[in-house]
Write a protein that holds these residues in place. Structure first.
Motif, PDB file in Angstrom:
ATOM      1  N   MET A   1      44.228  51.747  18.588  1.00 12.75           N
ATOM      2  CA  MET A   1      43.328  50.593  18.704  1.00 12.75           C
ATOM      3  C   MET A   1      44.115  49.307  18.988  1.00 12.75           C
ATOM      4  N   GLN A   2      45.211  49.117  18.218  1.00 15.98           N
ATOM      5  CA  GLN A   2      46.027  47.918  18.413  1.00 15.98           C
ATOM      6  C   GLN A   2      46.698  47.923  19.785  1.00 15.98           C
ATOM      7  N   ALA A   3      47.104  49.115  20.230  1.00 11.71           N
ATOM      8  CA  ALA A   3      47.703  49.224  21.560  1.00 11.71           C
ATOM      9  C   ALA A   3      46.697  48.857  22.640  1.00 11.71           C
ATOM     10  N   ASN A   4      45.448  49.286  22.435  1.00 15.74           N
ATOM     11  CA  ASN A   4      44.365  48.951  23.366  1.00 15.74           C
ATOM     12  C   ASN A   4      44.173  47.447  23.441  1.00 15.74           C
ATOM     13  N   MET A   5      44.104  46.803  22.269  1.00 21.25           N
ATOM     14  CA  MET A   5      43.908  45.355  22.220  1.00 21.25           C
ATOM     15  C   MET A   5      45.075  44.624  22.873  1.00 21.25           C
ATOM     16  N   ALA A   6      46.282  45.145  22.667  1.00 23.22           N
ATOM     17  CA  ALA A   6      47.460  44.517  23.276  1.00 23.22           C
ATOM     18  C   ALA A   6      47.396  44.603  24.791  1.00 23.22           C
ATOM     19  N   ARG A   7      46.939  45.758  25.313  1.00 20.77           N
ATOM     20  CA  ARG A   7      46.804  45.908  26.764  1.00 20.77           C
ATOM     21  C   ARG A   7      45.756  44.950  27.320  1.00 20.77           C
ATOM     22  N   VAL A   8      44.662  44.792  26.586  1.00 20.14           N
ATOM     23  CA  VAL A   8      43.601  43.880  27.016  1.00 20.14           C
ATOM     24  C   VAL A   8      44.113  42.447  27.064  1.00 20.14           C
ATOM     25  N   ARG A   9      44.840  42.031  26.014  1.00 18.58           N
ATOM     26  CA  ARG A   9      45.383  40.665  25.981  1.00 18.58           C
ATOM     27  C   ARG A   9      46.407  40.443  27.086  1.00 18.58           C
ATOM     28  N   ARG A  10      47.256  41.442  27.326  1.00 22.96           N
ATOM     29  CA  ARG A  10      48.270  41.329  28.373  1.00 22.96           C
ATOM     30  C   ARG A  10      47.612  41.231  29.749  1.00 22.96           C
ATOM     31  N   ARG A  11      46.601  42.050  29.946  1.00 20.13           N
ATOM     32  CA  ARG A  11      45.894  42.016  31.237  1.00 20.13           C
ATOM     33  C   ARG A  11      45.201  40.673  31.447  1.00 20.13           C
ATOM     34  N   ARG A  12      44.572  40.146  30.382  1.00 19.31           N
ATOM     35  CA  ARG A  12      43.891  38.859  30.487  1.00 19.31           C
ATOM     36  C   ARG A  12      44.879  37.744  30.786  1.00 19.31           C
ATOM     37  N   LEU A  13      46.071  37.812  30.152  1.00 14.88           N
ATOM     38  CA  LEU A  13      47.106  36.802  30.397  1.00 14.88           C
ATOM     39  C   LEU A  13      47.576  36.855  31.842  1.00 14.88           C
ATOM     40  N   ILE A  14      47.802  38.059  32.362  1.00 14.21           N
ATOM     41  CA  ILE A  14      48.262  38.206  33.749  1.00 14.21           C
ATOM     42  C   ILE A  14      47.221  37.656  34.718  1.00 14.21           C
ATOM     43  N   ILE A  15      45.949  37.982  34.464  1.00 13.41           N
ATOM     44  CA  ILE A  15      44.872  37.507  35.337  1.00 13.41           C
ATOM     45  C   ILE A  15      44.812  35.986  35.333  1.00 13.41           C
ATOM     46  N   ASN A  16      44.886  35.374  34.145  1.00 12.34           N
ATOM     47  CA  ASN A  16      44.804  33.909  34.057  1.00 12.34           C
ATOM     48  C   ASN A  16      46.003  33.248  34.738  1.00 12.34           C
ATOM     49  N   VAL A  17      47.201  33.839  34.574  1.00  5.92           N
ATOM     50  CA  VAL A  17      48.393  33.285  35.229  1.00  5.92           C
ATOM     51  C   VAL A  17      48.251  33.358  36.744  1.00  5.92           C
ATOM     52  N   LEU A  18      47.752  34.499  37.244  1.00  5.37           N
ATOM     53  CA  LEU A  18      47.578  34.662  38.684  1.00  5.37           C
ATOM     54  C   LEU A  18      46.504  33.715  39.228  1.00  5.37           C
ATOM     55  N   ARG A  19      45.445  33.486  38.451  1.00  8.66           N
ATOM     56  CA  ARG A  19      44.415  32.543  38.877  1.00  8.66           C
ATOM     57  C   ARG A  19      44.994  31.141  39.021  1.00  8.66           C
ATOM     58  N   VAL A  20      45.780  30.722  38.031  1.00  5.54           N
ATOM     59  CA  VAL A  20      46.415  29.404  38.098  1.00  5.54           C
ATOM     60  C   VAL A  20      47.379  29.346  39.277  1.00  5.54           C
ATOM     61  N   LEU A  21      48.106  30.426  39.499  1.00  7.45           N
ATOM     62  CA  LEU A  21      49.078  30.464  40.599  1.00  7.45           C
ATOM     63  C   LEU A  21      48.376  30.321  41.948  1.00  7.45           C
ATOM     64  N   VAL A  22      47.264  31.006  42.129  1.00  7.28           N
ATOM     65  CA  VAL A  22      46.503  30.894  43.379  1.00  7.28           C
ATOM     66  C   VAL A  22      46.051  29.455  43.592  1.00  7.28           C
ATOM     67  N   LEU A  23      45.548  28.808  42.514  1.00 12.62           N
ATOM     68  CA  LEU A  23      45.098  27.419  42.622  1.00 12.62           C
ATOM     69  C   LEU A  23      46.257  26.496  42.988  1.00 12.62           C
ATOM     70  N   VAL A  24      47.409  26.711  42.353  1.00 12.31           N
ATOM     71  CA  VAL A  24      48.584  25.872  42.632  1.00 12.31           C
ATOM     72  C   VAL A  24      49.022  26.037  44.082  1.00 12.31           C
ATOM     73  N   ILE A  25      49.006  27.275  44.577  1.00 10.21           N
ATOM     74  CA  ILE A  25      49.419  27.519  45.963  1.00 10.21           C
ATOM     75  C   ILE A  25      48.468  26.829  46.936  1.00 10.21           C
ATOM     76  N   ILE A  26      47.154  26.929  46.670  1.00 11.94           N
ATOM     77  CA  ILE A  26      46.177  26.317  47.576  1.00 11.94           C
ATOM     78  C   ILE A  26      46.322  24.795  47.579  1.00 11.94           C
ATOM     79  N   ILE A  27      46.319  24.195  46.375  1.00 15.50           N
ATOM     80  CA  ILE A  27      46.376  22.734  46.283  1.00 15.50           C
ATOM     81  C   ILE A  27      47.748  22.225  46.748  1.00 15.50           C
ATOM     82  N   GLY A  28      48.815  22.916  46.315  1.00 13.51           N
ATOM     83  CA  GLY A  28      50.155  22.493  46.720  1.00 13.51           C
ATOM     84  C   GLY A  28      50.367  22.611  48.221  1.00 13.51           C
ATOM     85  N   GLY A  29      49.907  23.712  48.807  1.00 12.37           N
ATOM     86  CA  GLY A  29      50.034  23.878  50.254  1.00 12.37           C
ATOM     87  C   GLY A  29      49.241  22.845  51.018  1.00 12.37           C
TER      88      GLY A  29
END
Length: 272
Positions: A1-29
């Motif tokens: 169960m804890q491993a599942n929750m850790a995977r969910v949190r890690r996936r959510r963190l990666i998604i949020n980082v990538l979303r911010v990165l896409v925004l930075v690339i668009i606005i910065g470019g």
């Protein structure tokens, strides 16, 4: 169960980082392209100029008055159009979904009205209802109605026939069938339509203001266009996008509250 929750949190963190990165690339470019003249900032604006325009509106007001008043006017028109359109769409969707004879009679007229480009009705509403809030609300209602109507109609048609038969066997009358079986079953379809219908209500209000108004974000866009102020147009669009995102969050919260029986998403699902 804890491993599942850790995977969910890690996936959510990666998604949020990538979303911010896409925004930075668009606005910065965009900003880099405008500063190096690859993109002409006179025609296409630049992020720093857009932010400066928003700050100027917030501090000094717009040509039509304080910024918050323009936002409040557009929001009022949007919310009224949204509520009226949703109520009418749900009522007529359920009514025609349950009454096949009435649906057969009115079906061709509804399809014809839906096929018509409804935004052009904004000019008729401005002529007939004036430059006040009525014409914008009317256009928003028209845009929202058909989205909610077709979802409610299809939701009623998709109700499990075995479930209806069992309810009738247990003695449910027509009213109880509607309130206890049909409407709850169609609720998923109806709620799904709200995610797009509020944005359409916002479009209706803004287009109505663009066609003729004394206040509102649509008039701000029209004024910025008339003065070749690309940053002003984009700044108004940023404000509209923020309002749309806030409304999406509220609709999602309402959906989670009303449809508590819906199974939770798995780790492989993508939340947008």
């Amino acid at each position: 169960m804890q491993a599942n929750m850790a995977r969910v949190r890690r996936r959510r963190l990666i998604i949020n980082v990538l979303r911010v990165l896409v925004l930075v690339i668009i606005i910065g470019g965009w900003e880099l392209g405008a500063r190096t003249k690859i993109i002409d900032p006179f025609f296409w604006g630049q992020p720093s100029g857009i932010w400066a325009q928003i700050v100027t509106w917030a501090v000094n007001g717009t040509a039509q008055g304080p910024l918050w008043e323009q936002i409040a006017v557009t929001l009022e028109e949007t919310v009224l159009g949204f509520l009226i359109g949703v109520i009418l769409g749900v009522v007529f969707g359920i009514l025609l979904g349950r009454n096949r004879f009435l649906a057969d009679v009115l079906g061709p007229y509804i399809k014809a009205a839906n096929a018509m480009p409804r935004v052009v009705l904004g000019s008729i509403f401005v002529i007939g209802l004036g430059l006040g809030i009525q014409s914008k609300v009317a256009l928003a209602v028209v845009l929202v109605f058909f989205i909610v109507f077709f979802n409610a109609f299809q939701g009623v048609r998709e109700v499990d026939r075995n479930l209806l038969a069992n309810a009738r066997i247990l003695g449910a009358n027509s009213r109880r069938l509607s309130t206890d079986v049909i409407i709850p079953s169609a609720l998923t379809w109806i709620i799904a339509s709200l995610h797009t219908s509020f944005s359409f209500a916002l479009v209706g209000a803004v287009v109505g203001e663009f066609l003729g108004a004394t206040q509102g974000i649509g008039l701000m866009i029209q004024t910025a266009q008339g003065t070749f102020n690309a940053n002003g147009v984009f700044a108004a669009m940023v404000i509209l996008a923020a309002l749309a995102l806030i409304s999406e969050g509220l609709v999602t919260a309402l959906e989670n509250r009303l449809i508590t029986w819906r199974p939770t998403s798995t780790i492989n699902d993508i939340s947008i």
